[in-house]
Structure formats: C-alpha cells, structure tokens
Design a protein around this motif. Structure first.
Motif, PDB file in Angstrom:
ATOM      1  N   GLY A 280      17.582  12.970   0.567  1.00  0.00           N
ATOM      2  CA  GLY A 280      16.688  13.158  -0.565  1.00  0.00           C
ATOM      3  C   GLY A 280      15.243  13.351  -0.188  1.00  0.00           C
ATOM      4  O   GLY A 280      14.349  12.926  -0.943  1.00  0.00           O
ATOM      5  N   ASN A 281      14.978  13.965   0.947  1.00  0.00           N
ATOM      6  CA  ASN A 281      13.597  14.169   1.383  1.00  0.00           C
ATOM      7  C   ASN A 281      13.025  15.499   0.887  1.00  0.00           C
ATOM      8  O   ASN A 281      12.035  15.525   0.167  1.00  0.00           O
ATOM      9  CB  ASN A 281      13.504  14.056   2.903  1.00  0.00           C
TER      10      ASN A 281
ATOM     11  N   GLY B 149      20.707  16.720   1.997  1.00  0.00           N
ATOM     12  CA  GLY B 149      20.230  16.361   3.328  1.00  0.00           C
ATOM     13  C   GLY B 149      20.711  15.007   3.801  1.00  0.00           C
ATOM     14  O   GLY B 149      19.998  14.296   4.515  1.00  0.00           O
ATOM     15  N   LEU B 150      21.930  14.651   3.438  1.00  0.00           N
ATOM     16  CA  LEU B 150      22.481  13.350   3.835  1.00  0.00           C
ATOM     17  C   LEU B 150      22.634  13.277   5.351  1.00  0.00           C
ATOM     18  O   LEU B 150      23.183  14.181   5.981  1.00  0.00           O
ATOM     19  CB  LEU B 150      23.844  13.134   3.174  1.00  0.00           C
TER      20      LEU B 150
ATOM     21  N   GLN C 209      19.156   3.822   3.362  1.00  0.00           N
ATOM     22  CA  GLN C 209      20.017   2.647   3.235  1.00  0.00           C
ATOM     23  C   GLN C 209      20.434   2.226   4.630  1.00  0.00           C
ATOM     24  O   GLN C 209      20.789   3.064   5.464  1.00  0.00           O
ATOM     25  CB  GLN C 209      21.261   2.938   2.409  1.00  0.00           C
ATOM     26  N   SER C 210      20.372   0.929   4.905  1.00  0.00           N
ATOM     27  CA  SER C 210      20.752   0.451   6.239  1.00  0.00           C
ATOM     28  C   SER C 210      21.443  -0.899   6.150  1.00  0.00           C
ATOM     29  O   SER C 210      21.218  -1.679   5.223  1.00  0.00           O
ATOM     30  CB  SER C 210      19.506   0.319   7.137  1.00  0.00           C
TER      31      SER C 210
ATOM     32  N   ALA D  53      27.357   6.437   0.134  1.00  0.00           N
ATOM     33  CA  ALA D  53      28.159   7.506   0.716  1.00  0.00           C
ATOM     34  C   ALA D  53      29.511   7.613   0.022  1.00  0.00           C
ATOM     35  O   ALA D  53      30.007   8.710  -0.223  1.00  0.00           O
ATOM     36  CB  ALA D  53      28.355   7.256   2.213  1.00  0.00           C
ATOM     37  N   ILE D  54      30.091   6.493  -0.314  1.00  0.00           N
ATOM     38  CA  ILE D  54      31.385   6.503  -0.991  1.00  0.00           C
ATOM     39  C   ILE D  54      31.245   7.145  -2.363  1.00  0.00           C
ATOM     40  O   ILE D  54      32.044   7.975  -2.769  1.00  0.00           O
ATOM     41  CB  ILE D  54      31.939   5.062  -1.140  1.00  0.00           C
ATOM     42  N   ALA D  55      30.178   6.768  -3.085  1.00  0.00           N
ATOM     43  CA  ALA D  55      29.971   7.317  -4.423  1.00  0.00           C
ATOM     44  C   ALA D  55      29.793   8.822  -4.361  1.00  0.00           C
ATOM     45  O   ALA D  55      30.311   9.563  -5.197  1.00  0.00           O
ATOM     46  CB  ALA D  55      28.746   6.666  -5.061  1.00  0.00           C
ATOM     47  N   MET D  56      29.064   9.277  -3.343  1.00  0.00           N
ATOM     48  CA  MET D  56      28.833  10.707  -3.206  1.00  0.00           C
ATOM     49  C   MET D  56      30.139  11.433  -2.905  1.00  0.00           C
ATOM     50  O   MET D  56      30.426  12.485  -3.466  1.00  0.00           O
ATOM     51  CB  MET D  56      27.832  10.969  -2.095  1.00  0.00           C
ATOM     52  N   ALA D  57      30.956  10.848  -2.032  1.00  0.00           N
ATOM     53  CA  ALA D  57      32.182  11.511  -1.594  1.00  0.00           C
ATOM     54  C   ALA D  57      33.242  11.516  -2.692  1.00  0.00           C
ATOM     55  O   ALA D  57      33.940  12.504  -2.887  1.00  0.00           O
ATOM     56  CB  ALA D  57      32.723  10.818  -0.346  1.00  0.00           C
TER      57      ALA D  57
END
Length: 206
Positions: A109-110, A193-194, A90-91, A27-31
């Motif tokens: 990513g679905n 679709g995050l 990711q969990s 999430a950080i990388a995406m943001a």
C-alpha cells in the motif's frame, strides 16, 4: 548430518510456521477474500502500522478474544466499513530454538493504497499521531453502535457487553498509526505491492 539438518528444519518449522499462520491475517484475508467472523486467536501479539488509515463507518468497542489455548485476552476493537490504508506494515517476531528471533514482515500500500471492507483490528494497545473524526459519538452503548460495524462474532460473544462504552463516527482519518494486535479480519482486503519476507533477528514495524 542430513538427519540433523532435517531435525533442525522441523524444529524451525514447528515454531515459526504456526506463528506466521496465526498472525498473518491480512495475507489470508487478501488471498481468500474473507475471514470467518469469529475464530480462536493464537494469542501471539503482532504489530500493525499505517502512515494513514482513512475509515468510512468507524466503530470502537471492547470485548475479549478467546485463544485456542491459554487465557482470554481483553481487546479494543477498531471497526471499519470501508478502510483505505497507505504505508501498511505488519510484523510478528517468533523466537526459534537455535536460530534465535525471526521476524515475519508484510508490507504494501505504498504507491497505491490498500483497501478493505468490514475490517476489524483486535488491539491490545494503539497509538495515533493525529485523529480526525466526523460525526463522532463518544460514550454510545456498544449495543447501539450503528455508524460503524460490529463484528457478528463479537456481538454474539458472552464477553460482549451491549451496555458497555463505545465510540462511533461517520468517518475517521488516523495518521501515524501503531497497533499491537492479536487478530485482524476483513471481508475483503486488497493490498497493492504486497511484499512478505522472513528475516533473521528483530525487525518489527515499530
């Protein structure tokens, strides 16, 4: 009563938020669009799964990650110049006093696949249902890897052995991927679709 509630929330936040912040590298990388090439890890293990992981410019090598606190963690690094991910999950499960285990989960990513560049997954364990490689070299010296990337932070680390055994390939297609990791970084990460959520109990990706 209000004070007790506030104390409970502070305790909850003190335990849960660092775990989420440290492990939600995707999430950080995406943001932010990019992550530092080298950083202290939290040491918290988390799960990453993918229905399909397609890589152009594949590398695999060993090194040791250094936590902010605690003992160094030996890892196997999966590198990708370009990655396409279908069915990403990711969990991380965090034990919270009084409230019990809480699961932070990220999926995406679905319908459309997630895409990443300069991605590195620092894994402590990994299993793949099927792995198909093209132009593969097994046993290449880590310092001689050229078909796939080597994280600059790893290459400069005292734990990186340029004579150690590595693997590289022009491309790789991995299905039913299950990884336990301590860090994920990427130059860019686009996740259609995050969806992120915190759930009571244990609801890990696997």
């Amino acid at each position: 009563m209000h004070h007790a509630g506030r104390t409970c929330w502070r305790r909850f936040a003190a335990v849960l938020i660092p775990g989420i912040a440290a492990s939600a590298a995707l999430a950080i990388a995406m943001a932010q669009g990019a992550l530092a090439a080298s950083f202290f890890i939290s040491g918290q293990r988390f799960q990453v799964t993918a229905d399909t992981l397609t890589i152009r410019g594949f590398s695999l090598y060993g090194t040791v990650d250094v936590p902010k606190k605690g003992s160094p963690v030996p890892v196997l690094v999966v590198g990708a110049r370009h990655a396409t991910i279908r069915g990403l999950c990711q969990s991380v499960v965090v034990e919270v006093p009084v409230l019990g285990p809480q699961t932070f989960k990220l999926t995406g990513g679905n319908e459309r696949p997630a895409k990443a560049t300069s991605m590195f997954i620092d894994a402590t364990s990994e299993s793949v249902g099927q792995a198909n490689f093209r132009g593969v070299d097994i046993g290449v010296a880590q310092g001689a890897i050229t078909k796939g990337p080597v994280n600059p932070g790893d290459r400069d680390s005292r734990f990186f052995d340029p004579n150690g055994v590595g693997q590289q390939a022009v491309s790789a297609t991995l299905t039913n991927v299950r990884v336990t990791a301590v860090a994920v970084s990427a130059g860019t990460f686009n996740i259609p679709g995050l969806h992120e959520q915190v759930m009571q109990g244990r609801h890990a990706c696997f």
